[in-house]
Write an enzyme that holds these catalytic residues in place. Structure first.
Site, PDB file in Angstrom:
ATOM      1  N   HIS A  72      46.958  38.650  41.461  1.00 57.05           N
ATOM      2  CA  HIS A  72      46.076  39.794  41.234  1.00 57.05           C
ATOM      3  C   HIS A  72      45.828  40.564  42.547  1.00 57.05           C
ATOM      4  O   HIS A  72      46.039  41.775  42.621  1.00 57.05           O
ATOM      5  CB  HIS A  72      44.754  39.305  40.633  1.00 57.05           C
ATOM      6  CG  HIS A  72      43.749  40.390  40.410  1.00 57.05           C
ATOM      7  ND1 HIS A  72      43.572  41.002  39.192  1.00 57.05           N
ATOM      8  CD2 HIS A  72      42.887  40.997  41.247  1.00 57.05           C
ATOM      9  CE1 HIS A  72      42.640  41.930  39.290  1.00 57.05           C
ATOM     10  NE2 HIS A  72      42.195  41.947  40.540  1.00 57.05           N
ATOM     11  N   GLU A  73      45.410  39.838  43.560  1.00 57.89           N
ATOM     12  CA  GLU A  73      45.101  40.517  44.831  1.00 57.89           C
ATOM     13  C   GLU A  73      46.362  41.139  45.443  1.00 57.89           C
ATOM     14  O   GLU A  73      46.320  42.217  46.018  1.00 57.89           O
ATOM     15  CB  GLU A  73      44.424  39.562  45.819  1.00 57.89           C
ATOM     16  CG  GLU A  73      43.159  38.867  45.300  1.00 57.89           C
ATOM     17  CD  GLU A  73      42.151  39.782  44.627  1.00 57.89           C
ATOM     18  OE1 GLU A  73      42.119  40.984  44.961  1.00 57.89           O
ATOM     19  OE2 GLU A  73      41.403  39.304  43.750  1.00 57.89           O
ATOM     20  N   HIS A  94      47.187  44.449  43.934  1.00 56.14           N
ATOM     21  CA  HIS A  94      46.383  45.553  44.485  1.00 56.14           C
ATOM     22  C   HIS A  94      47.084  46.236  45.663  1.00 56.14           C
ATOM     23  O   HIS A  94      46.711  47.352  46.026  1.00 56.14           O
ATOM     24  CB  HIS A  94      45.025  45.038  44.961  1.00 56.14           C
ATOM     25  CG  HIS A  94      43.963  44.991  43.909  1.00 56.14           C
ATOM     26  ND1 HIS A  94      43.630  46.069  43.125  1.00 56.14           N
ATOM     27  CD2 HIS A  94      43.137  43.981  43.529  1.00 56.14           C
ATOM     28  CE1 HIS A  94      42.627  45.727  42.308  1.00 56.14           C
ATOM     29  NE2 HIS A  94      42.314  44.463  42.534  1.00 56.14           N
ATOM     30  N   GLU A  99      41.689  48.347  38.765  1.00 55.70           N
ATOM     31  CA  GLU A  99      41.665  46.981  38.218  1.00 55.70           C
ATOM     32  C   GLU A  99      42.511  46.811  36.951  1.00 55.70           C
ATOM     33  O   GLU A  99      43.117  45.760  36.758  1.00 55.70           O
ATOM     34  CB  GLU A  99      40.222  46.526  37.978  1.00 55.70           C
ATOM     35  CG  GLU A  99      39.377  46.436  39.249  1.00 55.70           C
ATOM     36  CD  GLU A  99      39.884  45.416  40.276  1.00 55.70           C
ATOM     37  OE1 GLU A  99      40.711  44.545  39.923  1.00 55.70           O
ATOM     38  OE2 GLU A  99      39.449  45.503  41.439  1.00 55.70           O
ATOM     39  N   ASP A 154      28.051  48.445  42.457  1.00 56.18           N
ATOM     40  CA  ASP A 154      28.266  47.013  42.409  1.00 56.18           C
ATOM     41  C   ASP A 154      27.674  46.387  41.140  1.00 56.18           C
ATOM     42  O   ASP A 154      28.144  45.365  40.668  1.00 56.18           O
ATOM     43  CB  ASP A 154      27.644  46.368  43.647  1.00 56.18           C
ATOM     44  CG  ASP A 154      28.161  44.960  43.814  1.00 56.18           C
ATOM     45  OD1 ASP A 154      29.389  44.805  43.876  1.00 56.18           O
ATOM     46  OD2 ASP A 154      27.331  44.029  43.844  1.00 56.18           O
ATOM     47  N   LYS A 193      30.900  35.400  39.968  1.00 56.77           N
ATOM     48  CA  LYS A 193      31.434  35.259  38.611  1.00 56.77           C
ATOM     49  C   LYS A 193      31.118  33.885  38.010  1.00 56.77           C
ATOM     50  O   LYS A 193      30.985  33.749  36.801  1.00 56.77           O
ATOM     51  CB  LYS A 193      32.952  35.470  38.669  1.00 56.77           C
ATOM     52  CG  LYS A 193      33.635  35.434  37.325  1.00 56.77           C
ATOM     53  CD  LYS A 193      35.148  35.420  37.453  1.00 56.77           C
ATOM     54  CE  LYS A 193      35.694  34.243  36.679  1.00 56.77           C
ATOM     55  NZ  LYS A 193      37.148  34.097  36.747  1.00 56.77           N
ATOM     56  N   TYR A 211      38.884  45.866  34.024  1.00 62.67           N
ATOM     57  CA  TYR A 211      39.980  44.913  34.148  1.00 62.67           C
ATOM     58  C   TYR A 211      40.726  44.747  32.824  1.00 62.67           C
ATOM     59  O   TYR A 211      41.924  44.967  32.733  1.00 62.67           O
ATOM     60  CB  TYR A 211      39.447  43.529  34.559  1.00 62.67           C
ATOM     61  CG  TYR A 211      38.858  43.460  35.945  1.00 62.67           C
ATOM     62  CD1 TYR A 211      37.582  43.942  36.190  1.00 62.67           C
ATOM     63  CD2 TYR A 211      39.557  42.899  36.992  1.00 62.67           C
ATOM     64  CE1 TYR A 211      37.011  43.865  37.459  1.00 62.67           C
ATOM     65  CE2 TYR A 211      39.004  42.812  38.267  1.00 62.67           C
ATOM     66  CZ  TYR A 211      37.741  43.295  38.489  1.00 62.67           C
ATOM     67  OH  TYR A 211      37.195  43.216  39.736  1.00 62.67           O
ATOM     68  N   MET A 269      39.572  39.287  47.418  1.00 58.71           N
ATOM     69  CA  MET A 269      39.392  40.682  47.824  1.00 58.71           C
ATOM     70  C   MET A 269      40.670  41.128  48.513  1.00 58.71           C
ATOM     71  O   MET A 269      41.122  40.479  49.469  1.00 58.71           O
ATOM     72  CB  MET A 269      38.173  40.807  48.751  1.00 58.71           C
ATOM     73  CG  MET A 269      37.956  42.224  49.269  1.00 58.71           C
ATOM     74  SD  MET A 269      37.591  43.387  47.913  1.00 58.71           S
ATOM     75  CE  MET A 269      38.346  44.880  48.560  1.00 58.71           C
ATOM     76  N   GLU A 270      41.194  42.242  48.019  1.00 55.30           N
ATOM     77  CA  GLU A 270      42.527  42.689  48.386  1.00 55.30           C
ATOM     78  C   GLU A 270      42.578  43.405  49.734  1.00 55.30           C
ATOM     79  O   GLU A 270      43.197  44.466  49.852  1.00 55.30           O
ATOM     80  CB  GLU A 270      43.065  43.590  47.275  1.00 55.30           C
ATOM     81  CG  GLU A 270      42.310  44.924  47.066  1.00 55.30           C
ATOM     82  CD  GLU A 270      41.135  44.863  46.102  1.00 55.30           C
ATOM     83  OE1 GLU A 270      40.540  43.785  45.930  1.00 55.30           O
ATOM     84  OE2 GLU A 270      40.815  45.925  45.526  1.00 55.30           O
TER      85      GLU A 270
HETATM   86  N1  BES Z   1      38.608  44.120  44.194  1.00 57.01           N
HETATM   87  C1  BES Z   1      38.136  43.058  43.403  1.00 57.01           C
HETATM   88  C2  BES Z   1      36.802  42.506  43.850  1.00 57.01           C
HETATM   89  C3  BES Z   1      35.676  43.522  43.817  1.00 57.01           C
HETATM   90  C4  BES Z   1      35.512  44.400  42.770  1.00 57.01           C
HETATM   91  C5  BES Z   1      34.770  43.550  44.850  1.00 57.01           C
HETATM   92  C6  BES Z   1      34.464  45.311  42.773  1.00 57.01           C
HETATM   93  C7  BES Z   1      33.728  44.457  44.851  1.00 57.01           C
HETATM   94  C8  BES Z   1      33.577  45.347  43.815  1.00 57.01           C
HETATM   95  C9  BES Z   1      39.155  41.913  43.338  1.00 57.01           C
HETATM   96  O1  BES Z   1      40.462  42.352  43.287  1.00 57.01           O
HETATM   97  C10 BES Z   1      38.909  41.150  42.071  1.00 57.01           C
HETATM   98  O2  BES Z   1      39.056  41.757  41.031  1.00 57.01           O
HETATM   99  N2  BES Z   1      38.567  39.870  42.154  1.00 57.01           N
HETATM  100  C11 BES Z   1      38.338  39.029  40.998  1.00 57.01           C
HETATM  101  C12 BES Z   1      39.508  38.146  40.722  1.00 57.01           C
HETATM  102  C13 BES Z   1      40.466  38.665  39.734  1.00 57.01           C
HETATM  103  C14 BES Z   1      41.548  37.621  39.468  1.00 57.01           C
HETATM  104  C15 BES Z   1      39.893  39.163  38.463  1.00 57.01           C
HETATM  105  C16 BES Z   1      37.190  38.089  41.332  1.00 57.01           C
HETATM  106  O3  BES Z   1      36.724  38.121  42.457  1.00 57.01           O
HETATM  107  O4  BES Z   1      36.773  37.343  40.458  1.00 57.01           O
HETATM  108 ZN    ZN Z   2      40.964  43.284  41.427  1.00 58.00          ZN
END
Ligand code: BES
Ligand code: ZN
Length: 600
Positions: free
Chosen positions: A289-290, A293, A312, A369, A552, A377, A264-265
């Site tokens: 990635h972060e 952001h 994203e 969410d 994930k 992405y 989380m960025e």
């Molecule tokens: N900002 C996102 C996490 C997020 C997105 C939190 C939507 C809540 C709602 C973060 O930058 C992200 O994309 N994390 C990914 C990793 C990335 C390498 C694809 C993750 O957590 O898997």
């Molecule tokens: Zn992201």
């Protein structure tokens, strides 16, 4: 020229055109015993002439009092109806010229942004831990705020917690314990509410360069500093690509394994899952990635969650450009192919015609969410890759650099971005508009035919190994010596859907997948084992699901289990035990998928 009016945010009750927040002074006490934060949020305001009310988002907050600038005069407030997703609007009466209001409040023990961990849920097992996760609309569960990504504010904070614990925020941070348990923070760059963050735990700091470093629990810190040794070169590569880093320091905080995301960025202090500590630096694209952001998202912010792809999609593209600079094109290409696999999987799941595969989303009336998925992405990244193939890198990079510089500390919606892209780039390159088919990317399902194929040279050896294996070559005889975890993941994706338990057993014996310490490999492997009924992996699966809280990973594993009646029983049994270790972000998804255990 007047600033164009951005799209309205369906997920916030804020009415910034009447009264907008400008600066927050937070004063909070962290109480582990009652699992609550309490204190005051003091907001500095811009109240427009004729406006009578300030509208703030809250969810589950107990509002005790609202006072005016003198800190004593009580003012009238009203809480609206409770919505399970959006919470309750807090309407505060303000007079013309009112500059400040203070809200005394307390959070609920089940506040969705907060995860309160017992000592057993940490790496060190001795002290409790608290962290927040505010994105997308959970900031309102711990701060009464205008919880819309289109509204920015600066902040300062005082946080009081147990003396032995360190407190950190998305702000200027301490690098050592205070004697009293009290910490002061300052965030001079304006940010939207979803980037508010706090963590309190047994944490230590180690510098990696003058402006970068890592915070982690003492037992994790040495492993983490080794894994993130390339942090400074990453920041330098990012700056070379798209302009100066605007947030002064860039530090990482490694959280306990229940953290629901990979990363989380949070500005100045990215929060990361410990599941990227693979020991071989193979999963650090997540840090790139972060970090990315810090430009796409934190500097130029999606105006509403419908515009999530602007955050994203750009970030995935930027992340892979950073990885290419550091580790070469062939490395970045592997990430592109893995991303494509995920993209096609997501499109299959959502359905080829689903409007949720449009880049511009319509999430009104839904929990953002649950509506935010991989499309933003990977389809977003694919749009930029296609643009790159049409106009060339030089022009695209100049465009992106200018886009970030001209919209720094502002928000952007899809319509304004499209207009900007046309004006600054597409209109200047003959034929580009026709080739790109921008509207199909943004407002139509699936992937437009113009998208160039994505290929990886290094994955050729994986395809070759899969081919040999299909022709009966024994696993141990396959040429896998030079593979990184990415090749392994691609290999696992390439195995047939109906593979037998016996075949899996042979592969496992040769390559030790079940014992892998790499979470990406495990998440690709374990569903195969579940589907084939390869029970030698059962214990590893249960162990992983009870230790790790990253959504994930959890979702595909539980889904694999839920495919059979026997697996469903196992999923329910594991979920019942594991659920107390998961953050609300993960349980809200899994309660729907697996079913909420009785008594939870
Ligand atoms: N900002 C996102 C996490 C997020 C997105 C939190 C939507 C809540 C709602 C973060 O930058 C992200 O994309 N994390 C990914 C990793 C990335 C390498 C694809 C993750 O957590 O898997
Ligand atoms: Zn992201």
């Amino acid at each position: 020229m007047a600033v164009p009016l951005l799209a309205a945010d369906p997920h916030s009750c804020a009415r910034p055109a009447e009264a907008a927040v400008r600066h927050l002074s937070l004063d909070l006490t962290v109480d582990f015993a009652s699992r609550s934060l309490h204190g005051t949020a003091t907001w500095q305001l811009d109240v427009q002439p004729g406006a009578t009310d300030l509208w703030l988002d809250t969810r589950g907050l107990a509002i005790e009092a609202v006072t005016l600038a003198d800190g004593a005069t009580l003012t009238h407030f009203e809480l609206g109806d409770d919505d399970p997703v959006l919470g309750r609007p807090l309407r505060i009466h303000v007079r013309p010229g009112e500059e400040q209001i203070s809200i005394r409040y307390r959070t609920a023990p089940d506040a969705a942004a907060l995860q309160w961990l017992s000592p057993e849920q940490t790496a060190g097992k001795q002290y409790p831990f608290l962290f927040t996760q505010s994105q997308a609309i959970l900031a309102r569960t711990w701060i009464p705020c205008q919880d819309s990504p289109g509204i920015r504010f600066t902040y300062d904070a005082t946080v009081r917690g147990p003396q032995e614990l360190l407190a950190l925020m998305s702000a200027e941070n301490p690098q050592a314990l205070s004697a009293t348990g009290e910490y002061r923070f300052r965030m001079p760059q304006p940010i939207p509410a979803y980037l508010m963050a706090l963590a309190v735990g047994d944490l230590r700091f180690e510098a990696l360069s003058p402006r970068t470093g890592v915070y982690a629990e003492p037992v994790t810190l040495p492993v983490a500093t080794a894994e993130f040794g390339d942090l400074e070169p990453m920041v330098a590569a990012a700056e070379e690509l798209y302009g100066p880093y605007r947030w002064e320091r860039y530090d990482l905080l490694v959280l306990p394994p229940s953290f629901p995301f990979g990363g989380m960025e949070n500005p100045r202090l990215t929060f990361v899952t410990p599941t990227i500590l693979a020991g071989d630096r193979s999963l650090t694209s997540l840090v790139a990635h972060e970090l990315a952001h810090s430009w796409s998202g934190n500097l130029v912010t999606n105006a509403t969650w419908n515009d999530f792809w602007l955050n994203e999609g750009f970030t995935v593209y930027f992340e892979r450009r950073i990885m290419e600079r550091l580790y070469g094109r062939s490395y970045a290409d592997m990430l592109q192919v893995l991303g494509q696999t995920g993209l096609h999987h997501t499109i299959d799941e959502l359905g080829k015609e689903s409007i949720d595969t449009h880049l511009h989303l319509n999430l009104a009336g839904r929990d953002p969410d649950e509506g935010l998925n991989e499309i933003a992405y990977e389809k977003g990244n694919y749009l930029l890759l296609t643009l790159e193939s049409i106009v060339g890198r030089e022009k695209l990079d100049a465009f992106i650099t200018k886009y970030f510089a001209e919209h720094a500390f502002q928000s952007m919606d899809t319509a304004h971005f499209v207009a900007y892209l046309r004006r600054e780039l597409l209109d200047r390159v003959p034929g580009a508009e026709e080739k790109l088919q921008l509207d199909k990317w943004i407002n139509a399902p699936g992937i437009p035919a113009v998208a160039p194929p994505v290929q990886s040279e290094r994955f050729a050896s994986v395809e070759a190994a899969l081919q040999s294996w299909r022709h009966g070559v024994a696993p141990a005889a396959l040429d896998t010596a030079a593979w990184s975890s990415h090749e392994w993941v691609h290999f696992l994706h390439g195995l047939p859907e109906h593979i037998s338990a016996e075949q899996l057993q042979q592969l496992d014996q040769a390559f030790g997948f079940t014992q892998s310490g790499n979470a990406e490999i495990l998440t690709a492997w374990l569903p195969l084992a579940v589907r084939a009924g390869y029970h030698a992996a059962d214990a590893a699966l249960a162990e992983f699901l009870t230790r790790v809280g990253r959504r994930k990973f959890l979702v595909p594993l539980y889904k694999a289990l839920l495919a059979t009646p026997e697996g469903t029983a196992r999923a329910r049994e594991i979920y019942q035990r594991a659920r107390p270790n998961y953050h609300a972000v993960s349980t809200s998804t899994l309660d729907t998928l697996v079913g909420k255990p009785a008594g939870a």
